[in-house]
Write an enzyme that holds these catalytic residues in place. Structure first.
Site, PDB file in Angstrom:
ATOM      1  N   LYS A  81      37.775  36.361  24.272  1.00 48.53           N
ATOM      2  CA  LYS A  81      37.144  38.021  23.831  1.00 48.53           C
ATOM      3  C   LYS A  81      37.707  38.751  24.452  1.00 48.53           C
ATOM      4  O   LYS A  81      38.910  38.485  25.086  1.00 48.53           O
ATOM      5  CB  LYS A  81      36.099  37.978  24.332  1.00 48.53           C
ATOM      6  CG  LYS A  81      35.581  37.910  26.010  1.00 48.53           C
ATOM      7  CD  LYS A  81      36.363  39.084  26.691  1.00 48.53           C
ATOM      8  CE  LYS A  81      36.265  38.887  27.710  1.00 48.53           C
ATOM      9  NZ  LYS A  81      36.952  39.948  29.201  1.00 48.53           N
ATOM     10  N   SER A  83      35.863  30.952  31.153  1.00 53.90           N
ATOM     11  CA  SER A  83      34.495  31.133  31.719  1.00 53.90           C
ATOM     12  C   SER A  83      34.027  31.025  29.791  1.00 53.90           C
ATOM     13  O   SER A  83      33.100  30.114  29.707  1.00 53.90           O
ATOM     14  CB  SER A  83      33.900  32.804  31.288  1.00 53.90           C
ATOM     15  OG  SER A  83      33.884  33.680  32.292  1.00 53.90           O
ATOM     16  N   ASP A  92      30.783  35.468  31.742  1.00 53.22           N
ATOM     17  CA  ASP A  92      31.049  36.042  30.602  1.00 53.22           C
ATOM     18  C   ASP A  92      30.597  34.673  30.324  1.00 53.22           C
ATOM     19  O   ASP A  92      30.839  34.936  29.176  1.00 53.22           O
ATOM     20  CB  ASP A  92      32.812  36.033  30.706  1.00 53.22           C
ATOM     21  CG  ASP A  92      33.336  38.144  30.690  1.00 53.22           C
ATOM     22  OD1 ASP A  92      32.047  38.536  31.243  1.00 53.22           O
ATOM     23  OD2 ASP A  92      34.497  37.997  31.792  1.00 53.22           O
TER      24      ASP A  92
HETATM   25  O1  C5P Z   1      31.011  36.594  36.869  1.00 50.38           O
HETATM   26  P1  C5P Z   1      32.514  36.632  37.834  1.00 50.38           P
HETATM   27  O2  C5P Z   1      32.634  35.498  39.020  1.00 50.38           O
HETATM   28  O3  C5P Z   1      33.076  36.696  36.659  1.00 50.38           O
HETATM   29  O4  C5P Z   1      33.235  37.473  37.896  1.00 50.38           O
HETATM   30  C1  C5P Z   1      34.780  37.737  39.043  1.00 50.38           C
HETATM   31  C2  C5P Z   1      34.388  39.029  40.419  1.00 50.38           C
HETATM   32  O5  C5P Z   1      34.737  39.954  39.297  1.00 50.38           O
HETATM   33  C3  C5P Z   1      33.274  39.187  41.017  1.00 50.38           C
HETATM   34  O6  C5P Z   1      34.000  37.655  41.918  1.00 50.38           O
HETATM   35  C4  C5P Z   1      33.668  40.107  41.349  1.00 50.38           C
HETATM   36  O7  C5P Z   1      34.569  40.333  42.286  1.00 50.38           O
HETATM   37  C5  C5P Z   1      34.297  40.634  39.541  1.00 50.38           C
HETATM   38  N1  C5P Z   1      33.090  41.482  38.871  1.00 50.38           N
HETATM   39  C6  C5P Z   1      32.289  42.726  39.216  1.00 50.38           C
HETATM   40  N2  C5P Z   1      30.792  43.070  38.211  1.00 50.38           N
HETATM   41  C7  C5P Z   1      30.871  42.329  37.199  1.00 50.38           C
HETATM   42  C8  C5P Z   1      31.911  41.042  36.820  1.00 50.38           C
HETATM   43  C9  C5P Z   1      32.515  40.863  38.040  1.00 50.38           C
HETATM   44  O8  C5P Z   1      33.204  43.198  40.439  1.00 50.38           O
HETATM   45  N3  C5P Z   1      30.278  42.969  37.160  1.00 50.38           N
END
Ligand code: C5P
Length: 309
Positions: A12, A108, A141
């Site tokens: 994406k 993801s 994601d």
């Molecule tokens: O959700 P995911 O594990 O992919 O996110 C990885 C990191 O990116 C999170 O631990 C956080 O530090 C950051 N993140 C964030 N806000 C979001 C999505 C991700 O701060 N909405």
């Protein structure tokens, strides 16, 4: 029961990524517009003998940087499905086309693929909504990677609303030598904002982008691309600024860091224009490789299912 299922998942780009305040749970509230693009990973999940556990092998783009242990999101997705009727013994073969740690949701997408593969393999019929709920726990994601197309992402990016979009979009993607860490990029956003003492408002998807997408006007979409993570990504990787400028100089309708980067995405008028931009970017020597893709592409899709009877 089937013995083996292969799922194809798309990468994406974020056409807009508006980052709100840091929340108490460590995430930021987001208002983003995702578009799935035609760069794919294929994941085959095969049922294995009881007691053999989950094994993963990886081939393709950036294989050296992909963990094959339980820190891999595809493995974690298979584990998460056990309590929903999945299996705890499986062989996973992952062929990567999506850049690793590139800001294109490769990890993801693999988790989304594993959820759908187990759902199909074990005939669970959980449906995309339930799979999205399970997936959101694995990564923000993952729900979008199940749906694909073009969609709004709110909350922490995990709440998906399909968007009304006309037209096909031609992208050039410039891949970097080395990935960027998403948490580090988000932390840098907070650091830059703290330094400047900015008041961070609730995030909002830009109206100009939504109306350009509805009209199918690539020129206006190019002008409306935005990413609040871009400044942080270029802070951490200054050469990205020069790469983005090179894309503009080559006539791209818009140039943007994809998600948390370091992949940069350039919007072209059509396939020929995309080829021109790709050639210009390659000649800068500022990226490892360049790929062309179109969007919107599909979400996680079963492309093969078989029983070895
Ligand atoms: O959700 P995911 O594990 O992919 O996110 C990885 C990191 O990116 C999170 O631990 C956080 O530090 C950051 N993140 C964030 N806000 C979001 C999505 C991700 O701060 N909405």
């Amino acid at each position: 029961m089937l013995d083996s299922v292969t799922v194809r998942v798309s990468g994406k780009v974020n056409l807009a990524l508006n980052v709100g305040p840091l929340r108490e749970d460590g995430y930021h509230s987001l208002a983003t517009v995702f578009q799935a693009v035609s760069i794919y990973d294929d994941l085959t999940v095969t049922a294995a003998a009881p007691g053999s556990g989950i094994r993963l092998t990886v081939t393709g783009e950036g294989v050296g940087a992909v963990p094959t242990d339980s820190s891999n999101l595809a493995v974690r997705a298979v584990e998460a499905m056990v309590q929903h009727g999945g299996i705890s013994d499986a062989v996973l073969s992952l062929n990567k086309g999506i850049p690793v740690a590139g800001g294109m949701a490769g990890g993801s997408a693999d988790a989304a693929g594993a959820l759908l593969a187990i759902d199909t393999l074990c005939e669970l019929n959980l449906g995309r909504e339930n799979l999205s709920e399970i997936g959101a726990e694995l990564g923000s994601d993952v729900p979008f990677c199940l749906y694909g197309g073009t969609a709004l992402g709110t909350d922490r990016g995990n709440v998906i609303t399909p968007a009304l979009v006309r037209g096909d979009y031609y992208w050039v993607l410039a891949l970097a030598e080395e990935g960027l860490s998403t948490p580090e990029v988000f932390r840098r956003v907070d650091y830059i904002r703290d330094l400047a003492d900015v008041l961070v408002e609730d995030p909002k998807v830009p109206d100009a982008l939504m109306s350009a997408l509805l009209a199918g006007d690539a020129q206006l979409v190019g002008k409306a691309l935005s990413n609040d993570l871009q400044r942080a990504a270029t802070h951490l990787r200054p050469s990205l600024d020069q790469l983005l400028r090179s894309g503009q100089d080559a006539g791209a309708l818009g140039s943007i860091v994809s998600g948390s980067g370091p992949t940069c995405a350039f919007l072209a008028r059509d396939n020929i224009h995309a080829l021109d931009i790709a050639v210009a970017l390659t000649s800068t020597g500022l990226c490892r490789t360049v790929k062309r893709a179109t969007g919107p592409a599909f979400g996680a899709t079963v492309i093969d299912a078989r029983s070895i009877a």
